[in-house]
Scaffold this motif. Structure first.
Motif, PDB file in Angstrom:
ATOM      1  N   TYR A  26       0.834  -1.199   0.000  1.00  0.00           N
ATOM      2  CA  TYR A  26       0.000   0.000   0.000  1.00  0.00           C
ATOM      3  C   TYR A  26       0.868   1.249   0.000  1.00  0.00           C
ATOM      4  O   TYR A  26       2.050   1.206   0.310  1.00  0.00           O
ATOM      5  N   GLU A  31      -0.722   7.663   2.617  1.00  0.00           N
ATOM      6  CA  GLU A  31      -1.189   7.585   4.004  1.00  0.00           C
ATOM      7  C   GLU A  31      -0.613   8.739   4.827  1.00  0.00           C
ATOM      8  O   GLU A  31      -1.325   9.390   5.610  1.00  0.00           O
ATOM      9  N   TYR A  35      -2.840  11.922   6.398  1.00  0.00           N
ATOM     10  CA  TYR A  35      -2.738  12.208   7.832  1.00  0.00           C
ATOM     11  C   TYR A  35      -2.330  13.663   8.063  1.00  0.00           C
ATOM     12  O   TYR A  35      -2.906  14.357   8.905  1.00  0.00           O
ATOM     13  N   SER A  89       2.526  10.188  10.653  1.00  0.00           N
ATOM     14  CA  SER A  89       3.336  10.272   9.436  1.00  0.00           C
ATOM     15  C   SER A  89       4.827  10.111   9.740  1.00  0.00           C
ATOM     16  O   SER A  89       5.576   9.572   8.935  1.00  0.00           O
TER      17      SER A  89
END
Length: 136
Positions: A26, A31, A35, A89
């Motif tokens: 992924y 992501e 975030y 993160s």
């Protein structure tokens, strides 16, 4: 440094890191980006009236790049107690470097040859040029 120059530096850095999106199952960069956008929206909602912060996406990209650079430069600069007070993160950046050390390190170092993020800093919702310190 103008806002357009700052935007160009940050967008250039993110585009240099694009190949890292395809490591693993992924997209860790996405992501991290989502975030950071969420965090910036929270910060902007708490900002005093009249302050015009930088665009959410630009600030999010800045922190994604900054966290990856920190993870490559300081891979062991992470203690278990940091988990309690750490941005997601930041953890993801360290996880990406830990999982793919050669690929990520090479790509971030290549990006750093073209982009110098040390000239920039984040303050009060804006990304600005860092002031130079002069010896007295």
């Amino acid at each position: 440094m103008t806002k357009n120059q700052i935007k160009s530096i940050i967008n250039g850095a993110m585009s240099e890191l694009y190949p890292l999106r395809h490591l693993g199952n992924y997209d860790v960069l996405e992501e991290m980006f989502e975030y950071e956008k969420k965090q910036q929206r929270i910060m902007n909602s708490a900002a005093p009236y009249g302050i015009k912060p930088d665009p959410v996406a630009l600030v999010a990209k800045y922190f994604v790049v900054k966290h990856l650079i920190n993870a490559v430069e300081n891979p062991q600069h992470f203690r278990p107690r940091d988990i309690l007070h750490c941005k997601k993160s930041y953890l993801l950046a360290h996880a990406l470097v830990d999982s793919y050390p050669e690929s990520v390190t090479a790509k971030v170092r290549q990006m750093c040859r073209h982009v110098d993020l040390s000239e920039l800093e984040y303050t009060c919702g804006e990304i600005i040029q860092r002031e130079k310190e002069y010896a007295a």
